[in-house]
Scaffold this motif. Structure first.
Motif, PDB file in Angstrom:
ATOM      1  N   TYR A 190      30.571 -34.804  52.313  1.00 32.34           N
ATOM      2  CA  TYR A 190      30.272 -33.535  51.636  1.00 32.34           C
ATOM      3  C   TYR A 190      31.395 -33.165  50.669  1.00 32.34           C
ATOM      4  O   TYR A 190      32.566 -33.167  51.028  1.00 32.34           O
ATOM      5  CB  TYR A 190      30.067 -32.403  52.653  1.00 32.34           C
ATOM      6  N   ASP A 191      31.003 -32.817  49.460  1.00 31.34           N
ATOM      7  CA  ASP A 191      31.995 -32.518  48.429  1.00 31.34           C
ATOM      8  C   ASP A 191      32.362 -31.031  48.484  1.00 31.34           C
ATOM      9  O   ASP A 191      31.770 -30.207  47.793  1.00 31.34           O
ATOM     10  CB  ASP A 191      31.435 -32.906  47.059  1.00 31.34           C
ATOM     11  N   LEU A 192      33.333 -30.707  49.313  1.00 34.71           N
ATOM     12  CA  LEU A 192      33.718 -29.306  49.534  1.00 34.71           C
ATOM     13  C   LEU A 192      34.228 -28.646  48.253  1.00 34.71           C
ATOM     14  O   LEU A 192      34.126 -27.427  48.087  1.00 34.71           O
ATOM     15  CB  LEU A 192      34.785 -29.218  50.625  1.00 34.71           C
ATOM     16  N   ARG A 193      34.755 -29.472  47.358  1.00 36.13           N
ATOM     17  CA  ARG A 193      35.201 -28.960  46.057  1.00 36.13           C
ATOM     18  C   ARG A 193      34.139 -28.066  45.418  1.00 36.13           C
ATOM     19  O   ARG A 193      34.434 -26.979  44.923  1.00 36.13           O
ATOM     20  CB  ARG A 193      35.485 -30.184  45.178  1.00 36.13           C
ATOM     21  N   HIS A 194      32.907 -28.521  45.442  1.00 36.54           N
ATOM     22  CA  HIS A 194      31.846 -27.786  44.753  1.00 36.54           C
ATOM     23  C   HIS A 194      31.449 -26.494  45.467  1.00 36.54           C
ATOM     24  O   HIS A 194      30.806 -25.637  44.895  1.00 36.54           O
ATOM     25  CB  HIS A 194      30.628 -28.688  44.548  1.00 36.54           C
ATOM     26  N   LEU A 195      31.830 -26.397  46.740  1.00 35.80           N
ATOM     27  CA  LEU A 195      31.580 -25.161  47.476  1.00 35.80           C
ATOM     28  C   LEU A 195      32.547 -24.066  47.026  1.00 35.80           C
ATOM     29  O   LEU A 195      32.186 -22.889  46.938  1.00 35.80           O
ATOM     30  CB  LEU A 195      31.728 -25.446  48.971  1.00 35.80           C
ATOM     31  N   PHE A 196      33.778 -24.459  46.724  1.00 33.93           N
ATOM     32  CA  PHE A 196      34.769 -23.472  46.294  1.00 33.93           C
ATOM     33  C   PHE A 196      34.554 -23.051  44.836  1.00 33.93           C
ATOM     34  O   PHE A 196      34.873 -21.928  44.457  1.00 33.93           O
ATOM     35  CB  PHE A 196      36.188 -24.020  46.496  1.00 33.93           C
ATOM     36  N   ILE A 197      34.004 -23.972  44.033  1.00 28.35           N
ATOM     37  CA  ILE A 197      33.726 -23.626  42.640  1.00 28.35           C
ATOM     38  C   ILE A 197      32.601 -22.599  42.625  1.00 28.35           C
ATOM     39  O   ILE A 197      31.521 -22.851  43.147  1.00 28.35           O
ATOM     40  CB  ILE A 197      33.336 -24.881  41.824  1.00 28.35           C
ATOM     41  N   GLY A 198      32.885 -21.442  42.077  1.00 27.55           N
ATOM     42  CA  GLY A 198      31.880 -20.384  42.030  1.00 27.55           C
ATOM     43  C   GLY A 198      31.838 -19.504  43.269  1.00 27.55           C
ATOM     44  O   GLY A 198      30.932 -18.696  43.423  1.00 27.55           O
ATOM     45  N   SER A 199      32.806 -19.640  44.171  1.00 32.34           N
ATOM     46  CA  SER A 199      32.761 -18.857  45.420  1.00 32.34           C
ATOM     47  C   SER A 199      33.492 -17.521  45.303  1.00 32.34           C
ATOM     48  O   SER A 199      33.606 -16.785  46.280  1.00 32.34           O
ATOM     49  CB  SER A 199      33.316 -19.684  46.580  1.00 32.34           C
ATOM     50  N   GLU A 200      34.015 -17.218  44.131  1.00 30.15           N
ATOM     51  CA  GLU A 200      34.569 -15.891  43.824  1.00 30.15           C
ATOM     52  C   GLU A 200      35.662 -15.444  44.793  1.00 30.15           C
ATOM     53  O   GLU A 200      35.752 -14.266  45.151  1.00 30.15           O
ATOM     54  CB  GLU A 200      33.444 -14.836  43.755  1.00 30.15           C
ATOM     55  N   GLY A 201      36.483 -16.383  45.205  1.00 30.91           N
ATOM     56  CA  GLY A 201      37.625 -16.020  46.054  1.00 30.91           C
ATOM     57  C   GLY A 201      37.251 -15.546  47.429  1.00 30.91           C
ATOM     58  O   GLY A 201      38.054 -14.906  48.111  1.00 30.91           O
ATOM     59  N   THR A 202      36.047 -15.859  47.874  1.00 35.14           N
ATOM     60  CA  THR A 202      35.636 -15.391  49.205  1.00 35.14           C
ATOM     61  C   THR A 202      35.846 -16.427  50.305  1.00 35.14           C
ATOM     62  O   THR A 202      35.780 -16.101  51.486  1.00 35.14           O
ATOM     63  CB  THR A 202      34.142 -14.991  49.219  1.00 35.14           C
ATOM     64  N   LEU A 203      36.074 -17.683  49.918  1.00 35.54           N
ATOM     65  CA  LEU A 203      36.262 -18.757  50.912  1.00 35.54           C
ATOM     66  C   LEU A 203      37.705 -19.243  50.959  1.00 35.54           C
ATOM     67  O   LEU A 203      38.166 -19.739  51.995  1.00 35.54           O
ATOM     68  CB  LEU A 203      35.349 -19.948  50.583  1.00 35.54           C
ATOM     69  N   GLY A 204      38.394 -19.144  49.834  1.00 36.53           N
ATOM     70  CA  GLY A 204      39.760 -19.627  49.765  1.00 36.53           C
ATOM     71  C   GLY A 204      40.376 -19.204  48.449  1.00 36.53           C
ATOM     72  O   GLY A 204      39.685 -18.723  47.555  1.00 36.53           O
ATOM     73  N   ILE A 205      41.694 -19.390  48.355  1.00 39.89           N
ATOM     74  CA  ILE A 205      42.368 -19.132  47.080  1.00 39.89           C
ATOM     75  C   ILE A 205      42.719 -20.475  46.455  1.00 39.89           C
ATOM     76  O   ILE A 205      43.403 -21.304  47.072  1.00 39.89           O
ATOM     77  CB  ILE A 205      43.636 -18.270  47.264  1.00 39.89           C
ATOM     78  N   ILE A 206      42.234 -20.690  45.248  1.00 41.25           N
ATOM     79  CA  ILE A 206      42.536 -21.916  44.509  1.00 41.25           C
ATOM     80  C   ILE A 206      43.974 -21.813  44.016  1.00 41.25           C
ATOM     81  O   ILE A 206      44.344 -20.818  43.378  1.00 41.25           O
ATOM     82  CB  ILE A 206      41.556 -22.066  43.328  1.00 41.25           C
ATOM     83  N   THR A 207      44.785 -22.823  44.325  1.00 39.70           N
ATOM     84  CA  THR A 207      46.193 -22.771  43.903  1.00 39.70           C
ATOM     85  C   THR A 207      46.522 -23.799  42.829  1.00 39.70           C
ATOM     86  O   THR A 207      47.436 -23.589  42.041  1.00 39.70           O
ATOM     87  CB  THR A 207      47.126 -22.973  45.114  1.00 39.70           C
ATOM     88  N   GLN A 208      45.793 -24.914  42.814  1.00 39.13           N
ATOM     89  CA  GLN A 208      45.982 -25.928  41.769  1.00 39.13           C
ATOM     90  C   GLN A 208      44.642 -26.561  41.429  1.00 39.13           C
ATOM     91  O   GLN A 208      43.735 -26.599  42.257  1.00 39.13           O
ATOM     92  CB  GLN A 208      46.916 -27.053  42.240  1.00 39.13           C
TER      93      GLN A 208
END
Lengths: 463, 463
Positions: A190-208
């Motif tokens: 499962y490509d978790l990357r695509h879950l965070f893209i578009g998740s509006e900071g509700t699942l995690g904070i993107i740092t890099q």
């Protein structure tokens, strides 16, 4: 308010330069471009590293405070608003481009880098970062990814999602995930990357993020065409697309043009009046392409789907034509517009425009309606201007009432009630117009997985 | 074995034509191209509709049997193998193209449609479906999406993921999800569509998809170049990419060429011997492009990174040159190859190739190694041929032992142990070489969410 002990612990993590509680900072960092929410954060934390972000999230889980992740705060759905005593975690001090590789044509950077800096950096390498939109000068790449930013080149280059080769994310429970490592091909589950893209900071904070850069387009050339009707707009698109890879296909109404001409002192593209205008852009990199564009233009005139038109003969002219479209949002902002950001399939645009226009004419008879948008990908921006004499609160209340009908119409065509602005606070209670109960239940379950204590961006996207 | 009552219920759902339990069917539908697993399904169900798929999955949840979703069964990691008494659910009777829209340039079809049919359908509309690979003639679109199929055009057009505008999926607990409705822009929360893409039938069964078609490329032209060393291959890529949007950049070793020339009776591309060959393809749609390609070729010769080369002068010649690359897999299959499908970032390819080659030379001294792959996107196919005199079991055992070292090397460069073949059964126990413990834990949690009774493809991807 925040427990003073917690403030001490936060200070311990981010240091003097990384913590602000002054009134101006709370006001500034507590709001985004949505403007209708009153900011009320407890503190602003400005970490310098992924480790500090991780420590803050872990502390939030222990101490029980809530976090609003914060980029350039150019969002239009309240996704970055802190109105409930949250700690704003601003990524603005994490603004380094960490790596560039010419063979990979990829760039790795911290999440706080401004979008325009990435565009600029790419240009310096003779490459191109294709995501572009009005707020590129102040939005940050972390926010772009968290909202899957779109903009004016989607028809050719896709959304931000398409450029993301790798992500570093700290989840709501404080784990560090390094996703996909910049690979093009990686079929390992499962490509978790695509879950965070578009998740509006509700699942995690993107740092890099690692981003794909591409070949810089050559001699971008712009046409502005006057078009007699909605339906004709779509025929123009079809005709030009048959022989050209368009890099943009935008539209705006005569009313939109009126405002940029009047308020910005721009020249009209041509004298012939038209109810709608299309702005097309293509790579004019061979005589054949220019010929194809001119032929399509001639065909359009002959078929009465084009009334008049102009084609840029230089980069200066191309930029000038773009300003007719790009300045609309800024120009009308002084008239307190109520914004809707809708999308349907391209084939449904003409029908949708007509139906919404009729609805709005009936329900907003007293109001001025400004249409523009990225019509080549089905994305329409519907702006209702506040009459000068009307109270803001009354105006928004009135608009919200009509909203439901616009959304119901969108739903009937299986469209999106937020094409590119995200859900945040503003669209949260309307989510069911675009997502099914089963989908929303799965979204809640995902939220519970990655952020079990509901630490990140509470109340955004999901209630 | 399956409870006879359950078989009656299955029969009730799919009818006479939709259920098979004969030995030949069990053998045929129980295996994929991986070949090293002994098939042993209980029954084959061939639903005709999404409703039937949903009914089967709901029955499985009630009755407790397991399901193996089945497309064209061309996978190379055992993802479609049924070796434990499962019911194979084949989508092959769901093979209708349901809708095509010329304005959207999109096609909606059932999941059992063959990839080549989609390519063909697109061509008939003067459009293009860009995902292409050796198994396109028998693989199905549902399987393509479930494995996020890649292939030979990824460098220009991306993976299957990039073409998927919408998905209809029945989850492991039997709910029907209709995801994204064919929209280009839709920023309304977590994009579950991307979770199902590449999930190898472990979260749900894809029953329908909407696919983006694109402008058909014009006058595709192929160059085959002889190259003196791994490092030079990557310099050639860089040089050509500077001025051209390559639609393919493949490579193969002299040994690979030897086999297709010897066994398929193909002509060598040119007389000059070379240890490695690059195959490049580009849209030759203006004199400037051909000039740019020829200039890059000349520069390559001058810099000694190219030894010799040939450029196609017709579509017939282009196809003939492609056969040198395309027939490798089929040609060496008779030598019982042990296949590895690895990827690293493009910039790491030269270093990686060298290191693996050295490792393999040390550890497989007696074996012949055939290299080829989609080097333009960092994807390498490493094939070890079985010596004619060696037992198959001995050979695979020996290969598996070396595997771990190859995977450790891949991990050290943050590469992927399965670039495009998926995980299935074959790579399952090696997943940790490419994904972190935290990621794997989240993957397990996702599996538990969508398929709580572990009904779908048990033992695949995750143990």
């Amino acid at each position: 308010m925040l427990n003073p002990e917690v403030l001490v612990q936060l200070h311990h993590i981010v240091g003097d330069q990384g913590l602000r509680t002054d009134v101006l900072s709370l006001q500034t960092y507590g709001r985004d471009w949505t403007k209708i929410y009153e900011p009320a954060p407890s503190a602003i934390a400005l970490p310098k590293s992924t480790e500090q972000v991780q420590a803050i999230i872990q502390l939030a889980n222990q101490a029980g405070f809530k976090i609003v992740p914060s980029g350039g705060r150019t969002g239009l759905s309240g996704g970055a608003v802190a109105a409930q005593g949250e700690v704003v975690v601003s990524l603005e001090r994490m603004r380094h481009i960490l790596d560039f590789n010419v063979q990979d044509r990829s760039l790795t950077c911290e999440a706080g880098v401004i979008t325009a800096q990435i565009q600029q950096f790419a240009a310096e390498q003779n490459l191109f970062y294709p995501v572009d939109f009005a707020a590129a000068g102040s939005s940050q790449i972390g926010g772009n990814i968290a909202t899957n930013a779109g903009g004016i080149k989607v028809i050719r280059y896709g959304l931000t999602r398409q450029q993301v080769l790798g992500l570093e994310v700290v989840t709501g429970q404080g784990e560090l995930l390094k996703l996909n490592h910049g690979l093009v091909k990686n079929a390992t589950g499962y490509d978790l990357r695509h879950l965070f893209i578009g998740s509006e900071g509700t699942l995690g904070i993107i740092t890099q993020a690692s981003l794909q850069l591409i070949r810089a387009p050559d001699n971008l050339t712009v046409l502005v065409l006057g078009v007699p009707a909605f339906a004709a707009l779509m025929q123009v698109l079809l005709r030009f697309q048959a022989n050209l890879d368009l890099t943009a296909f935008e539209f705006f109404s005569a009313e939109a043009l009126h405002y940029v001409v009047q308020d910005q002192g721009l020249a009209k593209p041509f004298a012939t009046p038209a109810p709608y205008y299309a702005l097309l852009e293509f790579e004019n990199d061979s005589a054949g392409r220019e010929q194809a564009a001119l032929q399509a233009f001639q065909d359009g005139l002959a078929q009465n789907i084009v009334l008049d038109g102009v084609m840029s003969q230089s980069q200066t002219q191309a930029k000038a034509l773009w300003r007719l479209r790009e300045l609309i949002s800024e120009t009308i902002s002084v008239y307190t517009p109520y914004k809707n950001d809708l999308s349907v399939r391209v084939s449904q645009v003409a029908e949708f425009l007509q139906a919404v226009d009729q609805l709005v004419a009936e329900r907003y008879a007293a109001f001025e309606v400004i249409w523009y948008g990225h019509i080549g990908d089905g994305n329409l921006h519907l702006n209702i201007l506040k009459p000068a004499t009307m109270e803001k609160a009354d105006f928004f209340e009135h608009c919200a009432a009509v909203n439901e009908q616009v959304f119901a119409l969108t739903q009937s065509l299986k469209g999106s009630i937020s094409a590119e602005h995200g859900v945040g606070l503003l669209k949260r209670d309307y989510l069911a117009y675009s997502r099914s109960p089963e989908e929303i239940a799965y979204m809640r379950a995902m939220k519970a997985l990655f952020d079990p204590n509901q630490v990140l961006n509470p109340g955004k996207l999901l209630s």
